[in-house]
Enzyme design. Structure first.
Site, mmCIF file in Angstrom:
data_model
loop_
_atom_site.group_PDB
_atom_site.id
_atom_site.type_symbol
_atom_site.label_atom_id
_atom_site.label_comp_id
_atom_site.label_asym_id
_atom_site.label_seq_id
_atom_site.Cartn_x
_atom_site.Cartn_y
_atom_site.Cartn_z
ATOM 1 N N ASN A 425 0.824 -1.209 0.000
ATOM 2 C CA ASN A 425 0.000 0.000 0.000
ATOM 3 C C ASN A 425 0.857 1.256 0.000
ATOM 4 O OD1 ASN A 425 -1.910 2.040 0.420
ATOM 5 N ND2 ASN A 425 -3.227 0.688 1.597
ATOM 6 N N ASP A 426 1.441 1.583 1.130
ATOM 7 C CA ASP A 426 2.193 2.837 1.238
ATOM 8 C C ASP A 426 3.338 2.930 0.238
ATOM 9 O OD1 ASP A 426 0.601 3.808 3.278
ATOM 10 O OD2 ASP A 426 1.864 2.967 4.864
ATOM 11 N N VAL A 427 4.004 1.810 -0.059
ATOM 12 C CA VAL A 427 5.195 1.846 -0.907
ATOM 13 C C VAL A 427 4.857 2.104 -2.365
ATOM 14 C CG1 VAL A 427 6.495 0.348 0.641
ATOM 15 C CG2 VAL A 427 5.168 -0.667 -1.212
ATOM 16 N N LEU A 428 3.570 2.124 -2.719
ATOM 17 C CA LEU A 428 3.177 2.421 -4.092
ATOM 18 C C LEU A 428 2.109 3.509 -4.157
ATOM 19 C CD1 LEU A 428 0.191 0.806 -4.486
ATOM 20 C CD2 LEU A 428 1.730 -1.133 -4.424
ATOM 21 N N ALA A 466 0.515 4.540 7.153
ATOM 22 C CA ALA A 466 0.620 5.992 7.117
ATOM 23 C C ALA A 466 -0.744 6.663 7.196
ATOM 24 C CB ALA A 466 1.336 6.437 5.842
#
Length: 498
Positions: A425-428, A466
């Site tokens: 999720n957050d990393v993309l 996040a």
């Protein structure tokens, strides 16, 4: 110290460095690990010999007990539990260094007392922080950041008090030294607790690498306190490598290390209401009237559009209806993958939670059997420790050459036929590029949103750690949401691939 001991320590330290260098390559990683372990074993034997305690039999009983515990953990710990295991090992290293400092604190020189107290302080920060990190990773503690009243202030206060006790303890003896020892022990432990509780799951890779560095630093300082050259050298190697890794993690997440230590991450700033000056009442009234007019215009436009739609409907009823055109079947995730010749798979922490790495390997094998090129895009902080995804995919026998770092593959997303997201999720999240004020703003992310077809195999559409909504999920075209347990969704995908 005998010259032979210094020479032997230098040679063994070089062997440890050589082993670490070999670990950077897949084909030599196992041999490098064994080489470093052999050098450490020789260092232990050499330390016992030069210290003249070879005949103390209780040492060997302790070594045997420790070896049995370590072997049992190695046999029973699953790959999914590796992050908390690493955190626990970091803590044990810090605790051992603190114990060495505690036993050598009553030295004759100020240098020995200072290094002993510093070893106690750094060791306790590492131990307590690692235990909290392991608890968060093992889900016995809340994974979300825990913030108490005046958290940042208390964190800085405990750090300052710890340093003060360490410095003061170098110049006192007797009851004063005991007070400084207790003060450094307690304040360092509280600092470790305060700063680690404040870290959320998304910052855990940085925390793990930082604790790794601290365990090495604690060992090196303990080596100074007892005058062991080999312990100083190896502790320095671990501390330096952990610090470099921490810096890499910070850059990868656009984090500031000091803000992590003082609890300044993972909480987005509260939005501030617009400020209206007291002398702008007339402008405010004018703006309100304009907004009311715009609202009425939109209502009129909606009425006109509704009337036009009704007129068209009546025209259609009056005229003979033409023969219906053949309707093309809507594409599905399985049909997209059936046609794809260039596929990028993006694994994340959700893959680890679902333990779906073997199903991911099966999907890659099936796509490759159909002539597709399959690559894996690995974000530096995907998962809960550095290299978390690499370890899980290696367990599933995924060829390491198919794993690409973010910088090496980020430009290829726009040219790929399809991207499969597995629990990431957050990393993309493309919001990291423009969502000012959010925890992920400025964080480099994988360019998944540039791919023409994106298949998301996440458990749900909730934001990541996040707490920032991912606009990819709401994209109208080219996104296929396969929600639920990753094992089940991947099996459905494979079953649907023609």
């Amino acid at each position: 110290m005998p010259a032979l001991q210094i020479i032997l320590s230098a040679v063994l330290a070089v062997l440890v460095l050589a082993g670490i260098s070999m670990m950077s390559k897949v084909r030599t990683a196992v041999a490098g690990n064994l080489l470093s372990a052999f050098a450490m074993l020789c260092g232990i034997v050499g330390t016992l010999f030069f210290a003249g305690v070879v005949s103390v039999w209780t040492i060997y009983v302790s070594i045997l007990i420790g070896a049995l515990i370590g072997g049992l953990l190695a046999a029973r710990v699953q790959m999914i539990q590796m992050p908390q295991t690493v955190a626990l090992f970091n803590g044990l290293g810090g605790g051992a260094s603190a114990l060495v400092g505690l036993l050598s604190v009553h030295g004759d020189s100020a240098f020995v007392r200072f290094t002993a107290l510093l070893a106690v302080a750094v060791g306790m920060v590492t131990l307590v922080g690692s235990l909290v990190a392991a608890g968060k990773l093992h889900r016995v503690l809340p994974q979300k950041p825990v913030v108490w009243k005046a958290h940042a202030l208390c964190t800085l206060l405990f750090l300052a008090l710890t340093l003060a006790f360490v410095v003061a303890g170098a110049f006192v003896q007797g009851i004063g030294l005991t007070v400084c020892l207790v003060g450094a022990f307690v304040c360092a432990s509280l600092f470790g607790l305060w700063f680690s509780l404040r870290v959320g799951g998304a910052d855990m890779p940085i925390t793990i690498s930082l604790l790794n560095s601290l365990s090495g630093v604690a060992g090196s300082i303990a080596g100074m306190a007892i005058g062991d050259v080999f312990l100083v050298a190896v502790g320095g190697i671990v501390g330096a490598s952990g610090l470099l890794l921490t810096q890499i993690m910070c850059r990868a997440m656009n984090r500031n290390l000091m803000s992590i230590l003082t609890g300044g991450t993972m909480t987005p700033p509260a939005p501030q209401p617009p400020v209206i000056e007291e002398n702008d009442n007339e402008n405010e009234e004018l703006i309100r009237r304009i907004m009311d007019l715009e609202k009425k215009i939109k209502e009129l436009e909606a009425m006109v559009a509704d009337l036009e739609a009704r007129v068209k409907a009546l025209d259609g009823q009056l005229n003979a209806a033409p023969a219906p055109a053949p309707v093309e079947e809507a594409p599905t995730a399985a049909s997209v993958l059936s046609k794809a010749k260039d596929v990028i798979i993006v694994p994340g922490y959700g893959m680890a939670l679902a333990q779906a790495q073997h199903q991911v390997r099966q999907l890659a094998d099936k796509l490759e059997s159909r002539g597709a090129r399959v690559r894996f895009a690995i974000h530096p902080v995907a998962g809960r420790m550095p290299g978390h995804m690499n370890v899980l995919l290696a367990e599933a026998d995924v060829d390491y050459e198919k794993l690409y770092e973010m910088d090496a593959i980020n430009d290829d997303f726009k040219n790929a036929d399809a991207v499969v997201v597995i629990g990431a999720n957050d990393v993309l999240n493309p919001a990291a590029r423009n969502a000012v004020g959010t925890p992920i703003y400025g964080m480099p992310v994988l360019n998944v949103d540039q791919a023409p077809e994106v298949i998301v195999c996440n458990f749900d559409l909730k934001p990541g750690y996040a707490g920032v909504e991912n606009p990819i999920y709401s994209r109208e075209k080219g996104v296929y949401l396969e929600l639920g347990d990753a094992k089940e969704t991947l099996m459905r995908l494979m079953a649907g691939i023609a």
